[in-house]
Scaffold this motif. Sequence first.
Motif, mmCIF file in Angstrom:
data_model
loop_
_atom_site.group_PDB
_atom_site.id
_atom_site.type_symbol
_atom_site.label_atom_id
_atom_site.label_comp_id
_atom_site.label_asym_id
_atom_site.label_seq_id
_atom_site.Cartn_x
_atom_site.Cartn_y
_atom_site.Cartn_z
ATOM 1 N N ARG A 36 0.856 -1.189 0.000
ATOM 2 C CA ARG A 36 0.000 0.000 0.000
ATOM 3 C C ARG A 36 0.894 1.242 0.000
ATOM 4 O O ARG A 36 1.802 1.361 0.809
ATOM 5 C CB ARG A 36 -0.897 -0.017 1.240
ATOM 6 N N TYR B 214 0.884 5.666 -0.412
ATOM 7 C CA TYR B 214 0.111 6.890 -0.245
ATOM 8 C C TYR B 214 0.771 7.938 -1.136
ATOM 9 O O TYR B 214 1.887 8.371 -0.880
ATOM 10 C CB TYR B 214 0.081 7.312 1.224
ATOM 11 N N GLU C 144 3.935 2.353 17.382
ATOM 12 C CA GLU C 144 2.722 2.403 16.569
ATOM 13 C C GLU C 144 2.360 1.019 16.034
ATOM 14 O O GLU C 144 3.238 0.236 15.665
ATOM 15 C CB GLU C 144 2.891 3.360 15.386
ATOM 16 N N ASP C 145 1.053 0.753 15.976
ATOM 17 C CA ASP C 145 0.601 -0.473 15.320
ATOM 18 C C ASP C 145 0.505 -0.203 13.814
ATOM 19 O O ASP C 145 0.793 0.901 13.344
ATOM 20 C CB ASP C 145 -0.728 -0.952 15.900
ATOM 21 N N GLU C 146 0.107 -1.202 13.056
ATOM 22 C CA GLU C 146 0.063 -1.089 11.593
ATOM 23 C C GLU C 146 -0.845 0.062 11.145
ATOM 24 O O GLU C 146 -0.485 0.829 10.251
ATOM 25 C CB GLU C 146 -0.409 -2.414 10.980
ATOM 26 N N GLU C 147 -1.978 0.197 11.765
ATOM 27 C CA GLU C 147 -2.903 1.278 11.406
ATOM 28 C C GLU C 147 -2.281 2.651 11.675
ATOM 29 O O GLU C 147 -2.400 3.569 10.866
ATOM 30 C CB GLU C 147 -4.214 1.123 12.186
ATOM 31 N N GLY C 148 -1.615 2.787 12.784
ATOM 32 C CA GLY C 148 -0.944 4.045 13.113
ATOM 33 C C GLY C 148 0.175 4.368 12.145
ATOM 34 O O GLY C 148 0.380 5.535 11.775
ATOM 35 N N GLU D 285 0.314 3.348 8.974
ATOM 36 C CA GLU D 285 -0.321 3.730 7.715
ATOM 37 C C GLU D 285 -0.839 5.157 7.787
ATOM 38 O O GLU D 285 -0.703 5.923 6.823
ATOM 39 C CB GLU D 285 -1.450 2.756 7.367
ATOM 40 N N PHE D 286 -1.399 5.543 8.916
ATOM 41 C CA PHE D 286 -1.888 6.908 9.080
ATOM 42 C C PHE D 286 -0.731 7.900 9.035
ATOM 43 O O PHE D 286 -0.840 8.967 8.420
ATOM 44 C CB PHE D 286 -2.689 7.038 10.389
ATOM 45 N N GLN E 76 0.236 8.353 5.478
ATOM 46 C CA GLN E 76 -0.784 9.170 4.810
ATOM 47 C C GLN E 76 -0.590 10.653 5.142
ATOM 48 O O GLN E 76 -0.669 11.507 4.264
ATOM 49 C CB GLN E 76 -2.179 8.719 5.227
ATOM 50 N N HIS F 31 -7.997 10.443 -0.280
ATOM 51 C CA HIS F 31 -8.309 11.262 0.885
ATOM 52 C C HIS F 31 -8.063 12.708 0.453
ATOM 53 O O HIS F 31 -6.968 13.030 -0.026
ATOM 54 C CB HIS F 31 -7.419 10.880 2.064
ATOM 55 N N TRP G 203 -12.799 10.946 2.718
ATOM 56 C CA TRP G 203 -12.570 9.712 1.979
ATOM 57 C C TRP G 203 -13.424 9.708 0.720
ATOM 58 O O TRP G 203 -14.621 10.025 0.760
ATOM 59 C CB TRP G 203 -12.936 8.520 2.861
#
Length: 153
Positions: A2, A4, A37-41, A43-44, A47, A108, A139
């Motif tokens: 992924r 960005y 940070e976890d994976e979501e953090g 990725e954010f 971004q 986004h 989004w």
Amino acid sequence: MRIYLPATVTELGDPDGLVARVVHAVTPALRAALPDEDEEGLEFAAQLLAADDSLDLLGERPDAPLRRVVVAADVPQEAVAPLADDDAAPSAVRLLTAVPWSDVACAHVDEVAAAEDVTAALAGDEDAADRLADRDLLWFDVGELARLAAGHE
């Protein structure tokens, strides 16, 4: 993988997709910079760094609508390469190929009301840049992007 991709609203109307450039992703360097940070953090974070680069693009393209754009796309690992720039963000990688719309997951985008802060941030107003950093990007599904580029969103 992924990625960005920092972009402008104008680019969303290109039927051929998005050209290669510096993009952001969850890289080993980003993981090292943000170990809690976890994976979501992560990725954010990638971004958000792409949104910063989108602001820079707007400074180079005065004809583009004043809205930051970050396109999320899935590309093969071999479509990106590390940057040889020590000053680059830890999430920055070089995209080696164009990205067709079929590889795009979503985008986004700043709301229209962000234009005033975009203008001020481009002029060096740090308070406006901070306000932009606090704004949530809206989004959009990939199917909505051509209408957005045409000014209908």
